[in-house]
Design a protein around this motif. Structure first.
Motif, PDB file in Angstrom:
ATOM      1  N   GLY A  88       1.145  -0.873  -0.327  1.00 13.17           N
ATOM      2  CA  GLY A  88      -0.057  -0.078   0.028  1.00 13.17           C
ATOM      3  C   GLY A  88       0.680   1.195   0.052  1.00 13.17           C
ATOM      4  N   PHE A  89       2.381   1.366  -0.466  1.00 14.59           N
ATOM      5  CA  PHE A  89       3.073   2.151  -0.052  1.00 14.59           C
ATOM      6  C   PHE A  89       2.519   3.677  -0.581  1.00 14.59           C
ATOM      7  CE2 PHE A  89       6.463   4.804  -1.167  1.00 14.59           C
ATOM      8  CZ  PHE A  89       6.873   5.945   0.272  1.00 14.59           C
ATOM      9  N   ASP A  90       1.968   2.842  -2.140  1.00 13.21           N
ATOM     10  CA  ASP A  90       1.914   4.743  -3.328  1.00 13.21           C
ATOM     11  C   ASP A  90       0.874   4.840  -3.003  1.00 13.21           C
ATOM     12  OD1 ASP A  90       3.642   3.641  -4.435  1.00 13.21           O
ATOM     13  OD2 ASP A  90       3.046   2.083  -5.991  1.00 13.21           O
ATOM     14  N   GLN A  91      -0.637   4.191  -2.359  1.00 10.63           N
ATOM     15  CA  GLN A  91      -1.471   4.983  -2.589  1.00 10.63           C
ATOM     16  C   GLN A  91      -1.013   5.598  -0.663  1.00 10.63           C
ATOM     17  OE1 GLN A  91      -0.890   1.611  -2.574  1.00 10.63           O
ATOM     18  NE2 GLN A  91      -2.930   0.914  -3.692  1.00 10.63           N
ATOM     19  N   TYR A  92      -0.584   5.437   0.472  1.00 11.05           N
ATOM     20  CA  TYR A  92      -0.170   6.626   1.382  1.00 11.05           C
ATOM     21  C   TYR A  92       0.701   7.473   1.024  1.00 11.05           C
ATOM     22  CZ  TYR A  92       2.795   7.374   5.138  1.00 11.05           C
ATOM     23  OH  TYR A  92       3.722   8.509   5.743  1.00 11.05           O
ATOM     24  N   ALA A  93       1.646   7.375  -0.034  1.00 10.51           N
ATOM     25  CA  ALA A  93       2.347   7.815  -0.735  1.00 10.51           C
ATOM     26  C   ALA A  93       1.904   9.506  -1.255  1.00 10.51           C
ATOM     27  CB  ALA A  93       3.149   8.404  -1.658  1.00 10.51           C
ATOM     28  N   ALA A  94       0.451   8.860  -1.542  1.00  9.58           N
ATOM     29  CA  ALA A  94      -0.267   9.905  -2.713  1.00  9.58           C
ATOM     30  C   ALA A  94      -1.033  10.953  -1.843  1.00  9.58           C
ATOM     31  CB  ALA A  94      -1.187   9.204  -3.587  1.00  9.58           C
TER      32      ALA A  94
END
Length: 391
Positions: A88-94
């Motif tokens: 889920g890192f990409d969603q967290y970064a966004a």
């Protein structure tokens, strides 16, 4: 959510295009900067204006002047480690509106990501992350014998405070934000101290921060009540500079920037009377914020007393939140981890047990009151759990 706020009452006035600093920016950034309000502080800037300005604060000469610190002749290497796979890192970064993140574990880079058009070569503003740098410079001044004791009264080093409510306040109490001097850091109140003190006219020949704070009344006995106060971190900067007899930025270069092996030049914005804004406003690369975390993990290379970080990064004052506290300008956690934090998502999270450093820069939707802070706390826990599981 923990109210981790800092003051930045700098005028936002900008002029039309001119000079190499402006021409070096890309077309979109120039357009955003040109449209920035001329009568507002950072807390009222629009999101796209913040996206542009947070990477260029030290290149806006009408906004503020800055002093620099040179990179180390031989920068500290940051070798690549096993990539850390974070679900889920990409969603967290966004959701964080992440500009940069560097995760170092056991001395190796396990994740490095950038966003908002920012990259590893750019400098992002620190906001209150600067407080933890300033605290470390107090430790250096203790080691150098320039500050004799944390129990010394602050007026010993800043004579212009004599006769004020700070006469009975110690250096230790200032570091712990427990001076007991009245202060309002409500960002929704235009009459709060935090909104007024940077723009107040200083007394002739007196530092602007000292001039404002020495007029404040006492609210509590020194040392009894923790109360967040950015103005007092600025005061610590004046104290250190006075004690060591040189600008804070020069001491930073000598005691932190070069010994830590920083790769890029850093800058520190100046207040109205020429002192570095010690509670705010360092500009640095995300990798160099991470190097500061490694520097602290390693005891700052002997630049501070051997027991300094044991005190500075452990709970000295209760802040009314279970599991959390405040040290010497560091936010502390009962599991032994601690952090430097600034508004809009700036942070350096340090976990000695796991030899973990997470440096991040961002432009949150709100300074402190949105959901991003809680998400970040959950992210830190997620990374800790992944490391514990052998990730």
């Amino acid at each position: 959510m923990r109210k981790r706020t800092i003051a930045l009452g700098l005028a936002a006035a900008l002029v039309a295009a001119g000079g190499g600093w402006y021409a070096s920016l890309d077309k979109e950034t120039r357009a955003l900067l040109a449209a920035m309000p001329t009568d507002a502080n950072v807390l009222s800037w629009k999101q796209d204006q913040r996206d542009a300005a947070f990477r260029a604060m030290d290149r806006l000469p009408v906004l503020a002047k800055a002093r620099t610190f040179a990179p180390a002749p031989a920068p500290l290497a940051l070798p690549a480690g096993k990539p850390l796979e974070i679900p889920g890192f990409d969603q967290y970064a966004a959701k964080q509106r992440l500009a940069g993140m560097v995760i170092i574990q056991d001395g190796k880079v396990r994740l490095e990501r950038y966003g908002l058009g920012f990259d590893a070569k750019g400098r992002w503003t620190s906001f209150s992350v600067a407080k933890s740098f300033t605290s470390t410079l107090v430790g250096a001044a203790i080691k150098d014998g320039k500050i004799k004791s944390l129990d010394d009264k602050v007026s010993l080093y800043i004579p212009d405070l004599r006769g004020s409510a700070y006469d009975d306040v110690s250096v230790r109490q200032l570091l712990m934000m427990s001076s007991g001097v009245a202060w309002n850091e409500d960002y929704e109140d235009p009459n709060a101290d935090v909104a007024k003190f940077n723009n107040a006219k200083p007394d002739p020949g007196v530092d602007a921060t000292v001039s404002y704070l020495r007029k404040l009344p006492r609210a509590h006995p020194p040392g009894e009540v923790w109360h967040y106060n950015t103005g007092e971190t600025n005061l610590i900067g004046v104290l250190v500079s006075s004690a060591v007899g040189k600008p804070l930025s020069a001491y930073m270069e000598e005691k932190i920037w070069q010994p830590a092996g920083m790769e890029q030049q850093g800058t520190w914005l100046l207040g109205a009377t020429g002192h570095e804004i010690a509670g705010c406003c360092i500009q640095a690369a995300t990798r160099d914020y991470a190097r500061f975390g490694l520097f602290v993990l390693g005891g700052a290379g002997g630049m501070v007393p051997g027991d300094w970080f044991a005190s500075a990064t452990s709970k000295q004052k209760d802040i009314g939140e279970p599991g959390h506290g405040y040290g010497f300008q560091w936010w502390t956690n009962d599991d032994g981890s601690f952090a430097a934090q600034g508004i809009f998502g700036q942070g350096i999270f340090i976990d000695p047990k796991r030899k973990l450093v997470i440096a991040s820069n961002a432009d949150w939707t709100r300074a402190t009151e949105g959901p991003e802070g809680e998400w970040r706390e959950a992210f830190y826990r997620q990374v800790q759990e992944l490391i514990d599981a052998g990730g």
